[in-house]
Every structure is written in structure tokens, then in C-alpha cells.
Design a protein around this motif. Structure first.
Motif, short mmCIF file in Angstrom:
data_model
loop_
_atom_site.label_atom_id
_atom_site.label_comp_id
_atom_site.label_asym_id
_atom_site.label_seq_id
_atom_site.Cartn_x
_atom_site.Cartn_y
_atom_site.Cartn_z
N GLY A 141 27.36 35.80 31.68
CA GLY A 141 26.96 37.01 32.38
C GLY A 141 27.54 37.10 33.77
O GLY A 141 28.04 38.15 34.19
N THR A 142 27.46 36.00 34.51
CA THR A 142 28.03 35.99 35.86
C THR A 142 29.55 36.15 35.82
O THR A 142 30.14 36.83 36.66
N ALA A 143 30.20 35.52 34.83
CA ALA A 143 31.64 35.65 34.70
C ALA A 143 32.04 37.09 34.42
O ALA A 143 32.98 37.63 35.03
N LEU A 144 31.34 37.73 33.50
CA LEU A 144 31.63 39.12 33.16
C LEU A 144 31.38 40.04 34.35
O LEU A 144 32.21 40.90 34.68
N ASN A 145 30.23 39.86 34.98
CA ASN A 145 29.87 40.69 36.13
C ASN A 145 30.91 40.57 37.24
O ASN A 145 31.39 41.57 37.78
N ASN A 146 31.27 39.33 37.56
CA ASN A 146 32.23 39.11 38.64
C ASN A 146 33.64 39.57 38.27
O ASN A 146 34.36 40.13 39.10
N THR A 147 34.05 39.34 37.02
CA THR A 147 35.38 39.74 36.58
C THR A 147 35.56 41.25 36.70
O THR A 147 36.52 41.73 37.32
N LEU A 148 34.64 41.98 36.11
CA LEU A 148 34.76 43.44 36.11
C LEU A 148 34.63 44.00 37.52
O LEU A 148 35.34 44.94 37.90
N ARG A 149 33.74 43.39 38.31
CA ARG A 149 33.56 43.87 39.68
C ARG A 149 34.80 43.64 40.54
O ARG A 149 35.22 44.53 41.30
N GLN A 150 35.41 42.47 40.42
CA GLN A 150 36.57 42.16 41.25
C GLN A 150 37.81 42.97 40.84
O GLN A 150 38.56 43.44 41.69
N VAL A 151 38.02 43.13 39.53
CA VAL A 151 39.15 43.94 39.07
C VAL A 151 38.96 45.38 39.53
O VAL A 151 39.90 46.03 40.01
N ALA A 152 37.74 45.89 39.39
CA ALA A 152 37.46 47.25 39.85
C ALA A 152 37.63 47.35 41.37
O ALA A 152 38.12 48.37 41.88
N GLY A 153 37.24 46.29 42.10
CA GLY A 153 37.43 46.29 43.55
C GLY A 153 38.90 46.34 43.93
O GLY A 153 39.30 47.04 44.86
N ALA A 154 39.73 45.61 43.19
CA ALA A 154 41.18 45.63 43.42
C ALA A 154 41.73 47.03 43.16
O ALA A 154 42.59 47.53 43.90
#
Length: 454
Positions: free
Chosen positions: A390-403
Motif C-alpha cells: 500500500g505504501t509503495a503504491l501510494n508513494n509511486t503514484l504520488r511521486q510520478v504524478a508530482g513529476a
């Protein structure tokens, strides 16, 4: 697992992890106020220079999926020491970089460690603290995740006022070395290991697909045909990656947890809030330095109060969630962001810096009210074994979207001949995401009401 960890050990683990995470994420945005300086010194365009921040954020998003597998395959102690060691290598490279490509490589090495560290920290804290303390500990974690990037440009502006940009690396280096030493001496093993195999093909699909999709955004202004090729090709590769995850026994990302509507909807809200945070944070220094003519130091001071407000509200929002749930903080936060948008879309070179400073602080307060409760609510229905994914998914999607948000804001700001008009356009578009937050959250409340009635 929580019962086997003493209170003193929890404090030591939390202090080590949060300190390391803070400095790694602060490094993520330290380059924001340094971009005009590096652009001039290294004779590159702003679109090229911004990859020092966009590339960092993108790599975080790409490597984050590995974090859950690494957390399961190796002991927490081995993973932590490896992460910090990698970050130290990247920081050392940055200290001596004399060409742009080497500086960018140093940033990407840092990011590869930072992405795994962020998810590792959240997973470890969730694992060692009891569920009744989850809102509070996630509030503190959210404070670090949102405050460190927010304060990074301010610290960088202060450093650049008296020292060269290399000190953005030199100052961080000894801190991370000390963290590594303390971790080596004090960090205990508290996670069991599993005999799993990391799927290299999935990692490659995610890496190439995300890179192609993000690169397409900056390419649209120069070569539309190439941009569409990159965007469509990247989308296809990411689709193949997603399909493959459902077929693997040990997927890089456990996409099945999207079946929990609390996780899927609240993660989407976290993504939109993070896009607003990083997009605005990128635009304010570019505008103040490029339009009002301020120095990097002053540009950093403009966003400093926002960082302090963000830190204060993050803890308060986490406790508010523990007592009353996400309803009021999320709706209030989205409202504050929308209200704070109006002064930003009207600012020009004559706008007082104090007005921009106050408005930015209000905007970050709203963002923090959303972020902590939404992240806590996202993990409400996950099992302990699902937390790392869950943390991996949350962080992955959030960081890619942030980029994507950072790149999009820079591209939009540069489309008109006037940076002022371009900034207005970028702020308007990035702020419209707050409306999406409200719509998604109202939908979530409706789903909750239906579930309770059944």
C-alpha cells in the motif's frame, strides 16, 4: 509485531527513519531555487535544468515499487543501510560535479535511494506502532513528507546567498553519514524475511514506460509527433506492467489492493494534493526570481512561512483524523486551496511579496489538511501484510504524478511570451485539481454511506 517492540526502541527507530527521510526529501526540492543559477552557470535551458527536480521526482516514483519487495526479501536493517549508503554515493557525486549530465546523474542516484526510503519509513512505522496510534504517527510521517520538500527551497535559497550550489550537496553529506553510523549501531532487526524473487521485467516496464510518458510532456512544445509517440508508447508499456502484476505470485506492486475503495479513492486524493503542492512550490520561486527579480534567498523566504504552517497543520490534521475522521479536514483543506488560488492568478511584478507569502501559506495549510487524513484513511482497510504494498503504491503514484505536475507547470509557464501570463495559466490548471479532490471525497462519503446502510 507491534507488541515485541519496546517504546524506547520505537522512538529510536522513528527518530532515525524520520531524520533520514527529512533530509532526503528536502534534497528533492533544494534545486528549485537553484535552477536559474545552474541554468546560467552550465549554459542550459530552463526546460533542461528542471530535470534536476523532475528527474528526481520521477525516479522516486519509478524505484518505489521495488521497496515492498526489498522490505520482504531482506531484513529492515540491511535495506536501511543500503538505502542510506546509496544516497551518500549520489550526494558525494554531486559535490564534485562539473558538468550538467554528471550533476543530473548524482541527483538520480540520490532519488533512487530516496524513493525506497520514503516507503520503507512509512511501512516500518505502521508495522511497529499499534493501530490506535496510526493517525498520529501517519500525521508525523506526513509532516516529514510534505514539510521537507516545502522547506528545501528556502534552505537552498539561504545557502545560495553566501555559497555556491555545490553546498546543497556538501551540507547534506555529513548528516547522512551520521545517520548511517547511528543506524549501523542502533537499528534493530524487526521484520522477517521471505524467499521472493523480484521481477526484473516489471521493473524495466515501469522504468521505460514512466520515463517515456513524462518526457512526452516537455516534447509537445517542440515536436508533437514525437511527443505522441512517447506518450502512447509509455502508456502501452505501463498497461503491460499493470496486467503483468495480476499474473505474478509476488508482484512488484500488489494492484489487487485497489479493491478497497478506501485505498483507491483516498490514494487518488493524495495524488491530487501532492500535484498541487509540488506544482505550486515549483512555480512560486520561478515567478519571484523571473518576474519580480528577487534573489534565490528571497524566493526561498517567500515559501518559508508556508513550510512552517504546513508542518504545524500536518500534526494537527493527523490528530483531528484520529478523533473525527477525514470529513471536515479534507473538505476544509480543498476549500482553502481554492480560495488561495485567486490572488495567485492575479499576481504580477508589482504584487507585494508579503501577499504572495501569506497566500502560499494558506494554500499549504489547505494541502496539509487534506494530505494527513487522506493518507491515514487510505490504509484503514489494509492488513498488516498489505501495508508495504500500500505504501509503495501510494508513494509511486504520488511521486510520478508530482513529476508530471512539476513538468506541466514549467511547460505551461513557458508557453506564452510572458512568464506572468504563463504562471497564471499554470496556477489555474493545477489549482483546478482541488475541485477533483472535493468530487472524489464526496463520492467516497457516498460509498461509505451505502456500505453502512447495507
Amino acid at each position: 509485531m507491534q507488541k515485541t517492540i519496546s517504546k524506547q526502541t520505537r522512538i529510536i527507530v522513528a527518530a532515525i527513519l524520520l531524520t533520514a527521510t527529512f533530509f532526503s526529501l528536502a534534497s528533492q526540492t533544494m534545486m528549485v531555487t537553484a535552477l536559474p543559477v545552474i541554468q546560467h552557470l552550465m549554459h542550459v535551458t530552463l526546460d533542461t535544468a528542471q530535470w534536476l527536480t523532475t528527474g528526481y521526482t520521477l525516479v522516486i516514483g519509478i524505484v518505489t515499487p521495488l521497496s515492498s519487495n526489498l522490505y520482504e526479501k531482506f531484513t529492515n536493517r540491511t535495506v536501511f543501510l543500503g538505502i542510506i549508503g546509496t544516497f551518500i554515493i549520489g550526494t558525494t557525486m554531486g559535490c564534485g560535479a562539473h558538468q550538467f549530465w554528471l550533476l543530473l546523474l548524482a541527483r538520480l542516484v540520490q532519488a533512487s535511494a530516496s524513493g525506497i526510503l520514503m516507503t520503507y519509513t512509512m511501512t516500518a512505522l505502521i508495522s511497529i506502532y499499534p493501530s490506535e496510534k496510526r493517525g498520529t504517527i501517519m500525521g508525523i510521517s506526513s509532516l516529514i513528507i510534505s514539510t521537507a520538500p516545502a522547506i528545501g527551497p528556502t534552505v537552498a535559497g539561504l545557502i545560495l546567498q553566501v555559497l555556491s550550489w555545490r553546498w546543497l550537496f556538501i551540507i547534506v553529506l555529513p548528516v547522512m553519514v551520521i545517520v548511517w553510523v547511528i543506524g549501523f549501531v542502533k537499528l534493530p532487526n524487526f521484520s522477517p524475511t521471505q524467499n521472493i524473487k523480484i521481477d526484473i521485467l516489471s521493473v524495466g516496464l515501469a522504468l521505460v514506460g514512466a520515463s517515456m510518458a513524462l518526457t512526452s510532456i516537455t516534447t509537445f512544445t517542440t515536436n508533437a509527433h514525437q511527443a505522441w509517440f512517447l506518450l502512447i508508447g509509455g502508456g502501452i508499456l505501463l498497461s503491460i506492467f499493470a496486467i503483468r502484476q495480476f499474473k505474478l505470485t509476488n508482484p512488484v506492486l500488489q494492484l489487487r489492493i485497489f479493491k478497497y475503495h478506501s485505498f483507491s479513492i483516498m490514494t487518488a486524493i493524495c495524488i491530487l494534493a501532492f500535484m498541487i503542492l509540488l506544482g505550486t512550490e515549483q512555480l512560486i520561486p520561478v515567478f519571484t526570481e523571473g518576474v519580480t527579480g528577487t534573489s534565490s534567498f528571497v524566493a526561498g523566504l517567500v515559501i518559508l512561512p508556508g513550510a512552517l504552517v504546513n508542518a504545524t497543520v500536518a500534526v494537527f490534521a493527523g490528530r483531528w483524523y484520529d478523533h473525527s475522521g477525514p470529513r471536515y479536514p479534507v473538505l476544509l483543506g480543498a476549500t482553502l486551496i481554492l480560495v488561495a488560488t485567486l490572488p495567485l492568478i492575479g499576481m504580477n511584478k508589482y504584487t507585494p511579496l508579503w501577499l504572495i507569502t501569506i497566500d502560499y501559506a494558506i494554500r499549504l495549510a489547505g494541502n496539509s489538511l487534506i494530505f494527513s487524513p487522506a493518507m491515514s484513511e487510505a490504509f484503514r482497510d489494509l492488513t498488516l501484510e498489505e501495508n508495504s504494498h500500500g505504501t509503495a503504491l501510494n508513494n509511486t503514484l504520488r511521486q510520478v504524478a508530482g513529476a508530471i505536475a512539476v513538468t506541466l507547470c514549467i511547460v505551461l509557464a513557458g508557453i506564452p511570451h510572458s512568464l506572468t501570463v504563463g504562471t497564471h495559466l499554470a496556477v489555474t490548471i493545477i489549482s483546478s485539481l482541488a475541485v477533483g479532490i472535493i468530487v472524489l471525497f464526496l463520492w467516497y462519503l457516498l460509498q461509505e454511506k451505502k456500505a453502512q446502510s447495507n
